[in-house]
Write an enzyme that holds these catalytic residues in place. Structure first.
Site, short mmCIF file in Angstrom:
data_model
loop_
_atom_site.label_atom_id
_atom_site.label_comp_id
_atom_site.label_asym_id
_atom_site.label_seq_id
_atom_site.Cartn_x
_atom_site.Cartn_y
_atom_site.Cartn_z
N LYS B 89 -29.85 -15.67 37.99
CA LYS B 89 -30.46 -14.86 36.93
C LYS B 89 -29.83 -15.10 35.56
O LYS B 89 -30.51 -15.01 34.53
CB LYS B 89 -30.36 -13.38 37.29
N GLU B 111 -36.16 -5.01 32.95
CA GLU B 111 -36.45 -4.31 34.20
C GLU B 111 -35.52 -4.90 35.26
O GLU B 111 -35.06 -6.03 35.11
CB GLU B 111 -37.91 -4.53 34.60
N SER B 378 -29.56 -19.06 46.02
CA SER B 378 -29.78 -18.50 44.69
C SER B 378 -28.79 -17.41 44.28
O SER B 378 -28.64 -17.13 43.09
CB SER B 378 -31.21 -17.94 44.59
#
Lengths: 263, 388
Positions: B89, B111, B378
């Protein structure tokens, strides 16, 4: 239908009054009573909300009303049936619906059945000018209008294209943000915006978002042709059903209608 | 690899389905993004921050033991779990924060579902001195208390969203609404390849570094490209990031793994591409889980990061074109992979990534000796300890 409604208000030298009500909140029988009460009270046009799970342009009041309507299993077909039942006793209805329920229903079919139900048009808040061609054409082919929204953030050049493409009326968003009574618009810049739009079009300009009190309606002034009141009206009938909801709505809108600026 | 058309469409998917109040902000963002992406100075700063702050390039690592009993095929992990803040991210939030700064926006809005994107946004907010407001479903705030605390330590305000399902879908609705009220001074940092144009494209370009590095590393180490690239798909940013490095290598098969929850035959899953239909949510046309009437459905996944009813429009395009294939892995299979991988490799994968790992094991058993399977690991699984 809408032209006649705005014409009537103009002939009576006042702005048009356009209340918003969520279909099926908390059930369609209540909505029917509210539609008739609003029409009797003098509403010129009624925006009839189609419930949707993810209403991006709406604040908590209308979002919650939509959730209540979904709990009573209200869908687009049911909303059209309601409009058809009320068509001869009710002010002209413009549907207020997000795009996905229309898309699943089928754009052509939506236009056809909406026309058959006797509604005057549809406002689709998540379909701005750029994505509107298909839906506008489908509605137009059935003789229905598609008002488009202009926001305070809309550049003038874009506003010119929007008012050109809008049919029925231009929905002037009074302030940034979403629907709801939390904060009233700042009326001075709103009137500047209205004056600017007036130079661009003769189509009716209806102002909405954040209008809840008679003073707000007065403050819109006479550059507009109509005012939309939604969340405050839903607050007024929340918790009531049937005729009781109709009575509350009638009591709520009377002072708003009395406050409509004389044009 | 190509971008969307001028209206933001990848084939039939994408576009810009948002209220008028946001259109000018999206236009402004698109102009600023186009200018920044054409400016070598922007990328130089982005890569410098990724190197010094995030710790890139992240390594690739060949599994020693996991799945060894089912196949000799090399199983290689792209280690996004080694990034600062523990997931992919941060690649995206670094890029968007740099863009916000170029645009003179002092306030970031995000969000978050599991909290990983919220943490990654709070992190860059602290680093670049920007105010951060994070919108998070009230249910997720309860489920992810640790990440909420981290965001607060970095100075972010975490706002509980109590509408609708009180999860990521509603947090995203709320972020859009708040943005509509503050478009002038606020930059909305979307965490995945979803939303209205230009977000799906922009986030892909900011996650592409995963695939570009992985391609180079695989060639250096093994002298060939992988036969298969696998990534989990919620909104789909880690998958689009690693796919981007290989999409023009037609011989490389791309696999997206969705959350099968309790099984895609029932209602309790989050497999939009496997079991959904075409619709419009959060500003773009893509696949989504919805009722026949077009109401967006509640979803289920044991992994909060995959628990989302939509998916990025470019994934929908890849599904239609056949460039990538999409499969699903159930909660139970993901949990088994989470534990198995931890015990065999000494790496705790995020539950999201465990979906990709579980599928890699299935695929390895079908590949011949010339196979080479690359998996995007990830994120790391600390956040999932005690939850499965």
């Amino acid at each position: 239908m809408l032209d006649d409604a705005f014409e009537r208000a103009r002939a009576e030298k006042r702005l048009a009054f356009i209340p918003y009500v969520m279909a099926g909140d908390p059930d369609v029988e209540t909505t029917e009573a509210i539609l008739l009460a609003l029409s009797d009270a003098g509403a010129d046009v009624i925006e009839l909300g189609v419930p949707y799970s993810d209403p991006l342009a709406d604040g908590p009041t209308i979002a919650a009303a939509g959730q209540r309507a979904l709990r009573s299993a209200t869908d687009l077909r049911g909303v059209l049936a309601l409009a058809w039942r009320c068509r001869e006793r009710c002010a002209p209805i413009v549907l207020f619906t997000y795009y996905n329920p229309v898309y699943q229903f089928g754009v052509e079919r939506f236009a056809r059945e909406a026309a058959a139900a006797g509604v005057a048009g549809a406002i689709v808040p998540d379909v701005a000018l750029d994505e509107s061609a298909e839906l506008r054409a489908a509605l137009q082919a059935q003789g229905l209008t598609m008002p488009l929204l202009v926001a305070p953030s809309t550049p003038r050049e874009r506003a010119a294209r929007i008012v050109d493409a809008a049919t029925g009326f231009v929905y002037v968003v009074s302030r940034l943000g979403v629907t709801g009574t939390g904060h009233a618009p700042d009326f001075a810049p709103l009137r500047v915006q209205l004056a600017s739009l007036r130079e661009l079009t003769n189509k009716p300009l209806a102002v909405g978002f954040g209008l809840s009190r008679p003073q707000d309606v007065r403050d819109v002034g006479t550059l507009a042709d109509g005012v939309v009141v939604g969340s405050a009206l839903i607050d007024a009938y929340a918790g009531a059903r049937g005729q009781e909801a109709g009575t509350r709505v009638r009591d709520f809108v009377a002072p708003l209608i009395a406050a409509l600026p004389a044009s | 690899m190509s971008g969307p058309d001028s209206r933001g469409y990848f084939g039939d998917f994408g576009g810009r389905f948002v209220p008028e109040v946001l259109i000018a902000a999206l236009d402004e963002l698109e102009q600023a993004m186009t200018a920044a992406f054409a400016d070598p100075a922007f990328w130089a700063e982005y890569h410098a921050v990724l190197r010094d702050f995030v710790g890139r390039p992240s390594p690739i690592y060949r599994c020693e033991r996991y799945a060894a009993e089912v196949s000799p095929v090399p199983l290689v992990m792209k280690r996004e779990d080694t990034n600062h803040t523990g997931a992919h991210k941060i690649n995206n939030t670094v890029g968007q924060a740099l863009l916000a700064r170029r645009m003179g926006k002092r306030r970031l809005l995000a969000e978050t579902g599991a909290g990983q994107h919220g943490v990654a946004t709070a992190t860059v907010g602290a680093k670049f001195g920007l105010t951060v407001d994070v919108y998070m479903g009230a249910r997720d705030i309860e489920r992810q208390a640790l990440n909420v605390e981290v965001m607060r330590l970095f100075g972010a305000q975490v706002h509980a969203v109590t509408s609708g399902t009180q999860t990521l879908k509603d947090a995203t609705n709320e972020a859009f609404r708040v943005w509509a009220g503050r478009v002038e001074d606020t930059f909305y940092v979307i965490g995945s390849v979803v939303g209205a144009h230009p977000y799906p494209f922009m986030v892909r370009e900011l996650q592409k570094v995963i695939g570009v590095e992985a391609r180079r590393q695989t060639l250096e180490r093994y002298g060939r490209l992988p036969s298969d690239v696998i990534a989990c798909v919620g909104g789909g940013s880690n998958a689009m990031g690693i796919f981007s490095g290989f999409v023009d290598d037609r011989e490389v098969k791309l696999w997206g793994v969705e959350a099968g929850g309790k099984g895609v035959d029932g209602d309790e899953h989050a497999a939009s591409l496997r079991a959904g239909s075409i619709g419009v949510l959060h500003g773009s046309r893509s696949y989504l889980l919805q009722s026949p009437e077009g109401q967006v459905r509640e979803t289920h996944s044991i992994s909060a990061g995959l628990d989302y009813p939509g998916v990025g429009p470019e994934h929908a395009f890849f599904r239609e074109s056949g460039r990538a294939r999409y499969v699903d892995i159930t909660d139970a299979q993901a949990v088994e992979a989470f534990h198995g991988f931890a015990r065999c490799e000494g790496i705790l994968p995020a539950l999201e990534s465990a979906h990709a790992i579980a599928f890699a094991r299935e695929l390895a058993a079908q590949r011949g000796a010339d196979g080479l399977i690359l998996v995007n690991l990830s994120g790391r699984g600390d956040k999932d300890i005690g939850r499965c």
